[in-house]
Design a protein around this motif. Structure first.
Motif, PDB file in Angstrom:
ATOM      1  N   SER A   9       0.821  -1.200   0.000  1.00  0.00           N
ATOM      2  CA  SER A   9       0.000   0.000   0.000  1.00  0.00           C
ATOM      3  C   SER A   9       0.859   1.255   0.000  1.00  0.00           C
ATOM      4  O   SER A   9       0.391   2.341  -0.287  1.00  0.00           O
ATOM      5  N   ARG A  10       2.147   1.107   0.323  1.00  0.00           N
ATOM      6  CA  ARG A  10       3.054   2.241   0.309  1.00  0.00           C
ATOM      7  C   ARG A  10       3.660   2.457  -1.068  1.00  0.00           C
ATOM      8  O   ARG A  10       4.330   3.447  -1.304  1.00  0.00           O
ATOM      9  N   TRP A  11       3.459   1.501  -2.007  1.00  0.00           N
ATOM     10  CA  TRP A  11       3.973   1.674  -3.360  1.00  0.00           C
ATOM     11  C   TRP A  11       3.314   2.903  -3.970  1.00  0.00           C
ATOM     12  O   TRP A  11       2.135   3.152  -3.818  1.00  0.00           O
ATOM     13  N   GLY A  12       4.096   3.640  -4.693  1.00  0.00           N
ATOM     14  CA  GLY A  12       3.586   4.849  -5.315  1.00  0.00           C
ATOM     15  C   GLY A  12       3.907   6.086  -4.507  1.00  0.00           C
ATOM     16  O   GLY A  12       3.744   7.192  -4.987  1.00  0.00           O
ATOM     17  N   ALA A  13       4.395   5.918  -3.260  1.00  0.00           N
ATOM     18  CA  ALA A  13       4.756   7.083  -2.458  1.00  0.00           C
ATOM     19  C   ALA A  13       5.908   7.832  -3.088  1.00  0.00           C
ATOM     20  O   ALA A  13       6.040   9.042  -2.937  1.00  0.00           O
ATOM     21  N   ALA A  14       6.774   7.090  -3.794  1.00  0.00           N
ATOM     22  CA  ALA A  14       7.919   7.717  -4.452  1.00  0.00           C
ATOM     23  C   ALA A  14       7.674   7.865  -5.949  1.00  0.00           C
ATOM     24  O   ALA A  14       8.600   7.908  -6.734  1.00  0.00           O
ATOM     25  N   ARG A  15       6.414   7.955  -6.340  1.00  0.00           N
ATOM     26  CA  ARG A  15       6.098   7.960  -7.771  1.00  0.00           C
ATOM     27  C   ARG A  15       6.703   9.153  -8.484  1.00  0.00           C
ATOM     28  O   ARG A  15       6.951   9.111  -9.681  1.00  0.00           O
ATOM     29  N   ASP A  16       6.964  10.269  -7.755  1.00  0.00           N
ATOM     30  CA  ASP A  16       7.515  11.430  -8.430  1.00  0.00           C
ATOM     31  C   ASP A  16       8.976  11.253  -8.778  1.00  0.00           C
ATOM     32  O   ASP A  16       9.577  12.106  -9.403  1.00  0.00           O
ATOM     33  N   ALA A  17       9.559  10.113  -8.379  1.00  0.00           N
ATOM     34  CA  ALA A  17      10.953   9.865  -8.723  1.00  0.00           C
ATOM     35  C   ALA A  17      11.085   9.052  -9.996  1.00  0.00           C
ATOM     36  O   ALA A  17      12.180   8.782 -10.450  1.00  0.00           O
ATOM     37  N   ALA A  18       9.982   8.630 -10.601  1.00  0.00           N
ATOM     38  CA  ALA A  18      10.029   7.760 -11.765  1.00  0.00           C
ATOM     39  C   ALA A  18      10.074   8.573 -13.046  1.00  0.00           C
ATOM     40  O   ALA A  18       9.716   9.744 -13.066  1.00  0.00           O
ATOM     41  N   PRO A  19      10.520   7.950 -14.145  1.00  0.00           N
ATOM     42  CA  PRO A  19      10.535   8.638 -15.424  1.00  0.00           C
ATOM     43  C   PRO A  19       9.139   9.080 -15.840  1.00  0.00           C
ATOM     44  O   PRO A  19       8.162   8.360 -15.665  1.00  0.00           O
ATOM     45  N   ALA A  20       9.054  10.277 -16.406  1.00  0.00           N
ATOM     46  CA  ALA A  20       7.750  10.792 -16.802  1.00  0.00           C
ATOM     47  C   ALA A  20       7.127   9.979 -17.911  1.00  0.00           C
ATOM     48  O   ALA A  20       5.917   9.945 -18.065  1.00  0.00           O
ATOM     49  N   VAL A  57      15.007  16.392 -13.844  1.00  0.00           N
ATOM     50  CA  VAL A  57      16.214  15.749 -13.350  1.00  0.00           C
ATOM     51  C   VAL A  57      15.917  14.334 -12.889  1.00  0.00           C
ATOM     52  O   VAL A  57      16.725  13.421 -13.027  1.00  0.00           O
ATOM     53  N   ARG A  58      14.712  14.106 -12.368  1.00  0.00           N
ATOM     54  CA  ARG A  58      14.348  12.818 -11.816  1.00  0.00           C
ATOM     55  C   ARG A  58      14.182  11.751 -12.897  1.00  0.00           C
ATOM     56  O   ARG A  58      14.129  10.572 -12.596  1.00  0.00           O
ATOM     57  N   THR A  59      14.066  12.161 -14.162  1.00  0.00           N
ATOM     58  CA  THR A  59      13.874  11.189 -15.215  1.00  0.00           C
ATOM     59  C   THR A  59      15.100  10.323 -15.430  1.00  0.00           C
ATOM     60  O   THR A  59      15.048   9.342 -16.157  1.00  0.00           O
ATOM     61  N   THR A  60      16.231  10.660 -14.824  1.00  0.00           N
ATOM     62  CA  THR A  60      17.436   9.846 -14.981  1.00  0.00           C
ATOM     63  C   THR A  60      17.440   8.672 -14.020  1.00  0.00           C
ATOM     64  O   THR A  60      18.345   7.837 -14.081  1.00  0.00           O
ATOM     65  N   ARG A  61      16.479   8.587 -13.126  1.00  0.00           N
ATOM     66  CA  ARG A  61      16.437   7.494 -12.176  1.00  0.00           C
ATOM     67  C   ARG A  61      16.207   6.174 -12.898  1.00  0.00           C
ATOM     68  O   ARG A  61      15.429   6.085 -13.833  1.00  0.00           O
ATOM     69  N   THR A  62      16.880   5.117 -12.456  1.00  0.00           N
ATOM     70  CA  THR A  62      16.754   3.805 -13.070  1.00  0.00           C
ATOM     71  C   THR A  62      15.438   3.165 -12.671  1.00  0.00           C
ATOM     72  O   THR A  62      15.061   3.173 -11.507  1.00  0.00           O
ATOM     73  N   ALA A  63      14.743   2.584 -13.638  1.00  0.00           N
ATOM     74  CA  ALA A  63      13.465   1.932 -13.361  1.00  0.00           C
ATOM     75  C   ALA A  63      13.695   0.500 -12.890  1.00  0.00           C
ATOM     76  O   ALA A  63      14.696  -0.144 -13.196  1.00  0.00           O
ATOM     77  N   ILE A  64      12.742  -0.007 -12.144  1.00  0.00           N
ATOM     78  CA  ILE A  64      12.800  -1.352 -11.584  1.00  0.00           C
ATOM     79  C   ILE A  64      12.715  -2.394 -12.701  1.00  0.00           C
ATOM     80  O   ILE A  64      12.066  -2.186 -13.722  1.00  0.00           O
ATOM     81  N   THR A  65      13.402  -3.527 -12.512  1.00  0.00           N
ATOM     82  CA  THR A  65      13.299  -4.672 -13.409  1.00  0.00           C
ATOM     83  C   THR A  65      12.932  -5.902 -12.593  1.00  0.00           C
ATOM     84  O   THR A  65      13.065  -5.909 -11.365  1.00  0.00           O
ATOM     85  N   MET A  66      12.513  -6.956 -13.280  1.00  0.00           N
ATOM     86  CA  MET A  66      12.181  -8.176 -12.578  1.00  0.00           C
ATOM     87  C   MET A  66      13.415  -8.775 -11.902  1.00  0.00           C
ATOM     88  O   MET A  66      13.316  -9.372 -10.823  1.00  0.00           O
ATOM     89  N   ASP A  67      14.586  -8.606 -12.526  1.00  0.00           N
ATOM     90  CA  ASP A  67      15.818  -9.101 -11.907  1.00  0.00           C
ATOM     91  C   ASP A  67      16.074  -8.421 -10.565  1.00  0.00           C
ATOM     92  O   ASP A  67      16.541  -9.059  -9.614  1.00  0.00           O
ATOM     93  N   ASP A  68      15.776  -7.124 -10.475  1.00  0.00           N
ATOM     94  CA  ASP A  68      15.938  -6.409  -9.202  1.00  0.00           C
ATOM     95  C   ASP A  68      15.067  -7.036  -8.121  1.00  0.00           C
ATOM     96  O   ASP A  68      15.505  -7.228  -6.980  1.00  0.00           O
ATOM     97  N   VAL A  69      13.829  -7.347  -8.472  1.00  0.00           N
ATOM     98  CA  VAL A  69      12.906  -7.944  -7.506  1.00  0.00           C
ATOM     99  C   VAL A  69      13.413  -9.309  -7.069  1.00  0.00           C
ATOM    100  O   VAL A  69      13.411  -9.648  -5.880  1.00  0.00           O
TER     101      VAL A  69
END
Length: 288
Positions: A9-20, A57-69
């Motif tokens: 339920s806390r997922w999405g709290a950091a949504r502003d850090a994801a690529p647009a 600037v936040r668009t440079t953040r790396t997105a999650i992959t299944m390997d990360d999980v």
């Protein structure tokens, strides 16, 4: 889809850090417009409106992959398993030490609960909190498993581990084959069932604490088996929600650090399933 798992339920709290433009990746079953049919109307990880001039600037953040999980889940579950084995070996449950071992196990369980609640209400995942939770949860599981195997049902721990793997594999297959429809109605039903289940557990503890002996009878006999099976089914439902949340996070381009929340949620669910399977098998073995 917003999960009813208190961790997810806390997922999405950091949504502003994801690529647009993270919405260019879509999960299986997306509509022609590009969005999942039953999920968010917009990308939940895109920068919010009016985020300010630094949003780019936040668009440079790396997105999650299944390997990360997978890697972080393996790390978290490995921590649980390691501390469980160490506590089994180093905290004996013989007559001379059982009180001390039980006391440490209860203390570890309380610490694990506090750490899990802190993480559940944090805006960002904390690997230290998550691994700390895993370590203390492992201590509790090790002592409980050792005592159960020693005094009640020898060999039941191996059976419970195999049973947990079997339930998890079954849910994964059903989810990948789309035999389970994960939508808001399903999530609401699971949330309601979980609330009722936890209220019954609390009532059972209260009755036991105030002299009702075996409480409401949820730990023995046919009623105990039925209650344990319901617990397993509930855990399986939460596991399906966890899988859905991971798939959505990858599809929508959630920040990479969210993989720790995935690991946390999956670990708490698998621990739940293991304990319920252990209870059912223990009752079945003790009745024979």
């Amino acid at each position: 889809m917003k999960s009813t798992n208190p961790v997810f339920s806390r997922w999405g709290a950091a949504r502003d850090a994801a690529p647009a433009d993270a919405h260019t990746r879509h999960p299986v079953g997306a509509t022609a417009g590009g969005r999942p049919a039953d999920d968010y109307p917009t990308n939940p990880y895109a920068p919010a409106a009016g985020a300010g001039p630094d949003a780019g600037v936040r668009t440079t953040r790396t997105a999650i992959t299944m390997d990360d999980v997978v890697v972080r889940t393996a790390t978290t579950l490995g921590t649980v398993a390691l501390t469980a084995v160490l506590s089994w070996l180093l905290l004996p449950v013989d007559e001379a030490n059982i009180g001390r071992s039980y006391g440490l196990a209860v203390g570890a369980a309380l610490i694990a609960f506090v750490l899990s609640m802190i993480q559940a209400f944090k805006r960002a995942p904390s690997p230290a909190l998550i691994l700390g939770y895993a370590a203390f949860e492992g201590v509790f599981l090790g002592v409980v498993s050792s005592a159960t195997s020693t005094y009640i049902a020898p060999g039941v721990v191996v059976q419970a581990v195999l049973g947990t793997f079997a339930v998890s594999a079954g849910v994964l297959i059903a989810y990948r084959m789309r035999w389970i429809r994960i939508d808001r109605r399903f999530a609401g039903f699971v949330a309601s069932a979980a609330t009722g289940f936890l209220l019954l557990l609390a009532a059972d503890l209260l009755f036991s604490a105030f002299g009702a002996g075996n409480g409401l009878g949820f730990h023995s006999g046919g009623l105990g088996i039925l209650f344990g099976v319901l617990g397993i089914l509930l855990g399986a439902a939460f596991l399906a929600l966890d899988f859905k949340q991971v798939e959505d996070a990858v599809a929508y381009g959630a920040p990479r650090e969210e993989a720790w929340l995935a690991a946390f949620g999956l670990t708490t669910t698998l621990v739940w399933i293991y304990l319920e399977v252990l209870q059912v098998l223990t009752i079945l073995n003790s009745d024979n």
